[in-house]
Structure formats: structure tokens, C-alpha cells
Design an enzyme around this catalytic site. Sequence first.
Site, PDB file in Angstrom:
ATOM      1  CE  LYS A  48      -2.014   4.815   6.853  1.00 16.53           C
ATOM      2  NZ  LYS A  48      -3.064   5.563   7.534  1.00 16.53           N
TER       3      LYS A  48
ATOM      4  NE  ARG B 142      -2.537   1.087   3.542  1.00 18.39           N
ATOM      5  CZ  ARG B 142      -3.246   0.928   4.660  1.00 18.39           C
ATOM      6  NH1 ARG B 142      -4.537   0.580   4.586  1.00 18.39           N
ATOM      7  NH2 ARG B 142      -2.696   1.087   5.834  1.00 18.39           N
TER       8      ARG B 142
HETATM    9  N1  PMP Z   1      -9.073   4.702   7.196  1.00 20.85           N
HETATM   10  C1  PMP Z   1      -8.152   5.666   7.416  1.00 20.85           C
HETATM   11  C2  PMP Z   1      -8.424   7.040   6.916  1.00 20.85           C
HETATM   12  C3  PMP Z   1      -6.966   5.379   8.114  1.00 20.85           C
HETATM   13  O1  PMP Z   1      -6.050   6.322   8.340  1.00 20.85           O
HETATM   14  C4  PMP Z   1      -6.758   4.054   8.580  1.00 20.85           C
HETATM   15  C5  PMP Z   1      -5.496   3.718   9.335  1.00 20.85           C
HETATM   16  N2  PMP Z   1      -4.461   3.400   8.467  1.00 20.85           N
HETATM   17  C6  PMP Z   1      -7.740   3.088   8.319  1.00 20.85           C
HETATM   18  C7  PMP Z   1      -8.887   3.453   7.618  1.00 20.85           C
HETATM   19  C8  PMP Z   1      -7.548   1.668   8.735  1.00 20.85           C
HETATM   20  O2  PMP Z   1      -6.605   1.067   7.888  1.00 20.85           O
HETATM   21  P1  PMP Z   1      -5.670  -0.104   8.380  1.00 20.85           P
HETATM   22  O3  PMP Z   1      -6.549  -1.206   8.832  1.00 20.85           O
HETATM   23  O4  PMP Z   1      -4.867  -0.463   7.182  1.00 20.85           O
HETATM   24  O5  PMP Z   1      -4.847   0.460   9.496  1.00 20.85           O
END
Ligand code: PMP
Length: 297
Positions: free
Chosen positions: A160, A61
Site C-alpha cells: 500500500k 500491513r
Molecule cells: N484495494 C485497494 C487498492 C485499496 O486501496 C483498498 C483500501 N485500502 C482496498 C482494496 C480495501 O482494503 P481495506 O479493506 O484494507 O481498506
Amino acid sequence: MSDDSHLPSSALKVFVDGALVPMAEAKVSVFDHGLLYGDGVFEGIRAYNGQMFELDAHVKRLFDSAQALRLTIPMSPDQIKDAIRSTLAENGIVDGYIRALVTRGVGTLGVSPASTANPSVIIIADQIEPYSPEMYRTGITCIIASVVRNHPNALSPRIKSLNYLNNILAKIECIDAGVPEAIMLNPQGLVTEATVDNLFIVRDGRLQTPPVSAGILEGITRDVIMRLAREQSIPLEETNLTRFDLYIADECLLTGTAAEVIPVTRIDGRRIGSGKPGPITGKLMDAFHAITRGRTE
Ligand code: PMP
């Protein structure tokens, strides 16, 4: 989730552009476009029992986010993984959190990335302070933020990036409301996600979560939870949800690297379902803990 709620210990060693340096020396230039414009990408990754959880997915990612910004990461995925593991080991962290970021690097004051030549890679390892055990037992309260999630054709929530202002504006609303999380709708009024977590509801025994096309980050914990739901034969749908669907849900839960799986028992002051964490949420929390306590990578 409270992945920003603690300060690092001063003895930490931080990976900066190939070297592990003491925290006091871990610095970037004021001309770095990561600082000037939020131009860069990042990942937050958990270590459980000395092993990184879903490391391949996080590194993929990171590279996908960078590609979307036409940012060339000056290390290979394997080199990033090795650097993450070394940073964890060097800091003696067994159960903790890694923040990996790549900034556009130093350039002129103009917005153009063309003035930058050397992206910086930074890796920070730290302890993690999740929500309190009480919150996992009773569930948390959320509001629905008035600020909408970024339109995917403006700044895709799938990237991200170091620019979290959209999420921060929603976070400010929930701080004002005295609750720990805010749920964001997209410009069409459909449910997306919370500020740093993805969202699921349960209705009539079916687990439902907004599709990526609603404008969400493709959460890695979300993927793990969907896999666990399939393994447990819990009916699962990626489907658009409205504010109304949240209000009439039997259960609601958030998922994220830092929060793991946390029940939501109130939204906008309304009780969700029985007002207590529900049975499907409980099953998913147990299944998630079973894998994070065992083999993890
Ligand atoms: N949505 C957003 C906007 C985030 O910042 C995160 C944290 N990374 C998540 C969802 C959850 O993603 P993950 O399970 O990959 O941490």
C-alpha cells in the site's frame, strides 16, 4: 470509494514526526521523496464509537508494506498505535477515519533512497463521508477499466504505497464514464479489485473473490467479510474470476475501509443478477454493521 471526497476542517491537529501540530503547520519538505517519487506507504483506518477498527491488522500491513520497500519506520508498531489513538482523541473524533503515512523523508533530487535518512510519520484524523444511503440501498454502477492493475513483479498491489497512479488512472476512467468505481483486470485478464476496494461476487449461493495471487491488496475488510461468511456458513472460494464471471454473477459487492460493504448492481452497463442488491450481500452488510457498531478493535 469516496475516502478522498472531503476536505479536512482547519481546526484539525495532525501528528507529524512525534508532535501534534495545527493543520496549517503540518507540512513536509518539497525534497521529501514521498512527494518527489511517491516513495512511502500508508494506511486508511476507521474509528467506530471511539475505537479503531482492526488496528492491529492495519499497523501490521503498514509495516509489511514498508518492509517490502526497505523503508524503516522510525517508530514501533505500539508507538504507531498510540500515536493513532492520541490523534483521534486530540481531534475529538468518535466515528471517523485515520490516514497514517510514512514517507521516505528528505533527500536529494535523485531517485535513490540512499540520500534520505529520516522517514517522516504523519497521522491525519478526519470525518468520513461514505457513499450515500441511496447507493447502499440500490447498489452502484462500475465499469471495467482499460488500464490493467500493476503486475505484481513490477509494483506489487500488496504494497500500500504512496504511489496510487495505477488506481488513479482507473479512477479517471470511471469519472469519465460517470460512475463511482472501476474494476481492474490484471495483465492476464483476470479480475483483481476496484480502485480502492476489494471485490466479491455470488454465484449459485457461493461467495467468490479473487485470490491475493491475482494481484490485489490484501484488504482488511475483505478478511473480515471472509470471516463473517465462514461464521454464517456461506460457501466461500478464493478463485480467479474473469470479466465473464462478473457479467453472469448473481450478486457483486465491494469491500473497503471507507466503503465498508457496498453492492454493485451494474457493470459496463449490464445488470448484475436481478439488478438489486442480493440476499447474501444483505446478510454480509448486516453482519458487518453488527460488528462495527459493537466492539471493534
Ligand atoms: N484495494 C485497494 C487498492 C485499496 O486501496 C483498498 C483500501 N485500502 C482496498 C482494496 C480495501 O482494503 P481495506 O479493506 O484494507 O481498506
